[in-house]
Design a protein around this motif. Structure first.
Motif, PDB file in Angstrom:
ATOM      1  N   GLN A   1      -5.116   2.457 -13.265  1.00 28.61           N
ATOM      2  CA  GLN A   1      -4.198   1.873 -12.582  1.00 28.61           C
ATOM      3  C   GLN A   1      -3.970   1.229 -11.916  1.00 28.61           C
ATOM      4  OE1 GLN A   1      -4.000   6.716 -12.502  1.00 28.61           O
ATOM      5  NE2 GLN A   1      -2.528   6.751 -14.594  1.00 28.61           N
ATOM      6  N   LEU A   2      -4.932   1.410 -10.938  1.00 31.92           N
ATOM      7  CA  LEU A   2      -4.476   0.525  -9.943  1.00 31.92           C
ATOM      8  C   LEU A   2      -4.629  -0.611 -10.308  1.00 31.92           C
ATOM      9  CD1 LEU A   2      -4.193   0.783  -6.359  1.00 31.92           C
ATOM     10  CD2 LEU A   2      -6.800   1.009  -6.313  1.00 31.92           C
ATOM     11  N   ASP A   3      -5.680  -1.579 -10.746  1.00 29.08           N
ATOM     12  CA  ASP A   3      -6.077  -2.530 -12.212  1.00 29.08           C
ATOM     13  C   ASP A   3      -4.284  -3.033 -11.895  1.00 29.08           C
ATOM     14  OD1 ASP A   3      -8.163  -3.041 -10.773  1.00 29.08           O
ATOM     15  OD2 ASP A   3      -8.869  -2.800 -13.437  1.00 29.08           O
ATOM     16  N   ILE A   4      -3.369  -2.176 -12.724  1.00 30.64           N
ATOM     17  CA  ILE A   4      -2.045  -2.515 -13.108  1.00 30.64           C
ATOM     18  C   ILE A   4      -1.207  -2.643 -12.259  1.00 30.64           C
ATOM     19  CG2 ILE A   4       0.307  -1.748 -13.966  1.00 30.64           C
ATOM     20  CD1 ILE A   4      -2.239  -0.783 -16.434  1.00 30.64           C
ATOM     21  N   VAL A   5      -1.529  -1.933 -11.042  1.00 29.41           N
ATOM     22  CA  VAL A   5      -0.059  -2.174  -9.801  1.00 29.41           C
ATOM     23  C   VAL A   5      -0.535  -3.126  -8.784  1.00 29.41           C
ATOM     24  CG1 VAL A   5      -0.100  -0.641  -7.630  1.00 29.41           C
ATOM     25  CG2 VAL A   5      -0.430   0.558  -9.787  1.00 29.41           C
ATOM     26  N   ALA A   6      -2.434  -3.662  -8.300  1.00 37.19           N
ATOM     27  CA  ALA A   6      -2.702  -4.347  -7.650  1.00 37.19           C
ATOM     28  C   ALA A   6      -1.962  -6.151  -8.593  1.00 37.19           C
ATOM     29  CB  ALA A   6      -4.230  -4.745  -7.791  1.00 37.19           C
TER      30      ALA A   6
ATOM     31  N   GLN B   1       1.043  -1.241  -0.051  1.00 34.53           N
ATOM     32  CA  GLN B   1       0.330  -0.135   0.226  1.00 34.53           C
ATOM     33  C   GLN B   1       1.349   1.624  -0.103  1.00 34.53           C
ATOM     34  OE1 GLN B   1      -1.991  -0.007   3.787  1.00 34.53           O
ATOM     35  NE2 GLN B   1      -3.569  -1.540   2.327  1.00 34.53           N
ATOM     36  N   ARG B   2       2.373   1.506   0.785  1.00 40.04           N
ATOM     37  CA  ARG B   2       3.003   2.701   0.649  1.00 40.04           C
ATOM     38  C   ARG B   2       3.698   2.671  -0.473  1.00 40.04           C
ATOM     39  NH1 ARG B   2       2.193   4.983   4.804  1.00 40.04           N
ATOM     40  NH2 ARG B   2       0.571   4.565   6.609  1.00 40.04           N
ATOM     41  N   ARG B   3       4.335   1.572  -0.774  1.00 38.92           N
ATOM     42  CA  ARG B   3       4.683   0.603  -2.161  1.00 38.92           C
ATOM     43  C   ARG B   3       4.651   1.666  -3.736  1.00 38.92           C
ATOM     44  NH1 ARG B   3       7.206  -5.137  -4.167  1.00 38.92           N
ATOM     45  NH2 ARG B   3       9.346  -3.864  -4.995  1.00 38.92           N
ATOM     46  N   SER B   4       5.150   2.095  -4.425  1.00 39.53           N
ATOM     47  CA  SER B   4       5.116   2.463  -5.896  1.00 39.53           C
ATOM     48  C   SER B   4       5.563   0.934  -6.339  1.00 39.53           C
ATOM     49  CB  SER B   4       6.059   3.928  -6.553  1.00 39.53           C
ATOM     50  OG  SER B   4       5.406   3.920  -7.072  1.00 39.53           O
ATOM     51  N   ARG B   5       4.811   1.106  -7.362  1.00 41.88           N
ATOM     52  CA  ARG B   5       5.926   0.053  -8.964  1.00 41.88           C
ATOM     53  C   ARG B   5       6.132   0.741  -9.838  1.00 41.88           C
ATOM     54  NH1 ARG B   5       5.876  -5.619  -7.703  1.00 41.88           N
ATOM     55  NH2 ARG B   5       5.582  -5.906  -5.458  1.00 41.88           N
ATOM     56  N   LEU B   6       5.770   2.227  -9.539  1.00 42.90           N
ATOM     57  CA  LEU B   6       5.683   2.390 -11.194  1.00 42.90           C
ATOM     58  C   LEU B   6       6.758   3.744 -11.766  1.00 42.90           C
ATOM     59  CD1 LEU B   6       1.950   3.156 -11.211  1.00 42.90           C
ATOM     60  CD2 LEU B   6       2.694   1.133 -12.400  1.00 42.90           C
ATOM     61  N   PRO B   7       7.072   4.598 -12.643  1.00 40.77           N
ATOM     62  CA  PRO B   7       7.809   4.990 -12.864  1.00 40.77           C
ATOM     63  C   PRO B   7       6.988   6.023 -12.130  1.00 40.77           C
ATOM     64  CG  PRO B   7       8.107   3.573 -14.721  1.00 40.77           C
ATOM     65  CD  PRO B   7       6.570   3.191 -13.628  1.00 40.77           C
ATOM     66  N   SER B   8       5.962   6.295 -12.138  1.00 38.99           N
ATOM     67  CA  SER B   8       5.792   7.907 -12.063  1.00 38.99           C
ATOM     68  C   SER B   8       5.855   7.930  -9.734  1.00 38.99           C
ATOM     69  CB  SER B   8       4.331   8.487 -12.287  1.00 38.99           C
ATOM     70  OG  SER B   8       3.669   6.743 -11.446  1.00 38.99           O
ATOM     71  N   GLY B   9       5.801   7.015  -9.603  1.00 39.07           N
ATOM     72  CA  GLY B   9       6.417   7.129  -8.112  1.00 39.07           C
ATOM     73  C   GLY B   9       4.992   6.789  -7.940  1.00 39.07           C
TER      74      GLY B   9
END
Length: 170
Positions: A156-161, A43-51
């Motif tokens: 976007q959240l679908d991709i992160v999940a 929840q607190r980690r970014s997995r995307l280049p945008s951060g």
């Protein structure tokens, strides 16, 4: 995770305002459900280049509704309408919890529902700084903007999940 039912177009609605509210409720609860299935570190980690992180997204969406409904449409003084940011980035302090951000987003959604149910969609927002000198938008346009904002961020959240090994799909 149980997602709310999708607001099918074949289910009768009392009017356009109710259609907007059903979509907003669906997207809001879908975002909350997806974030809640992630481990706290995800929840607190970014997995995307945008951060951005999932918790930052929750806070951002709460402030999006605040900016468009309270600060914009209602013309209220909301203190810091950009309180979801630190500089040019979304920001969640270490002490802000998923539970608190979830409660704030749901409370903002309840406020949006109250405003929509007590207003005509053609009503223009109050003049104020939200509009940067332009004529205020009518409530219908504000709601359309909110729906597209939620839909875009849910995708976007679908991709992160998925990247985090969480629940995928609608």
């Amino acid at each position: 995770m149980t997602l709310p039912p999708f607001p099918e177009s074949t289910v009768p609605a009392a009017g356009r305002a109710e259609v907007f509210l059903r979509y907003l409720d669906y997207f809001r609860e879908s975002v909350l459900a997806k974030v809640s299935t992630l481990a706290e570190d995800e929840q607190r980690r970014s997995r995307l280049p945008s951060g951005w992180t999932p918790l930052e997204l929750l806070k951002h969406l709460r402030y999006v509704e605040l900016r468009w409904i309270e600060w914009g449409f209602q013309g209220r003084d909301v203190g810091d309408p950009w309180g979801d940011r630190r500089g040019e980035r979304w920001y969640v302090a270490p002490e802000e919890s998923c539970a608190a951000l979830t409660a704030a987003l749901r409370a903002q959604g309840a406020h949006t529902r109250t405003v929509v149910e007590s207003s005509d969609l053609a009503t223009r927002g109050a003049p104020g700084p939200r509009w940067n000198g332009a004529d205020p938008a009518p409530l219908e346009r504000v709601l359309f903007h909110l729906v597209q904002e939620y839909a875009r961020h849910l995708g976007q959240l679908d991709i992160v999940a998925e990247l985090a090994g969480g629940v995928v799909g609608e």
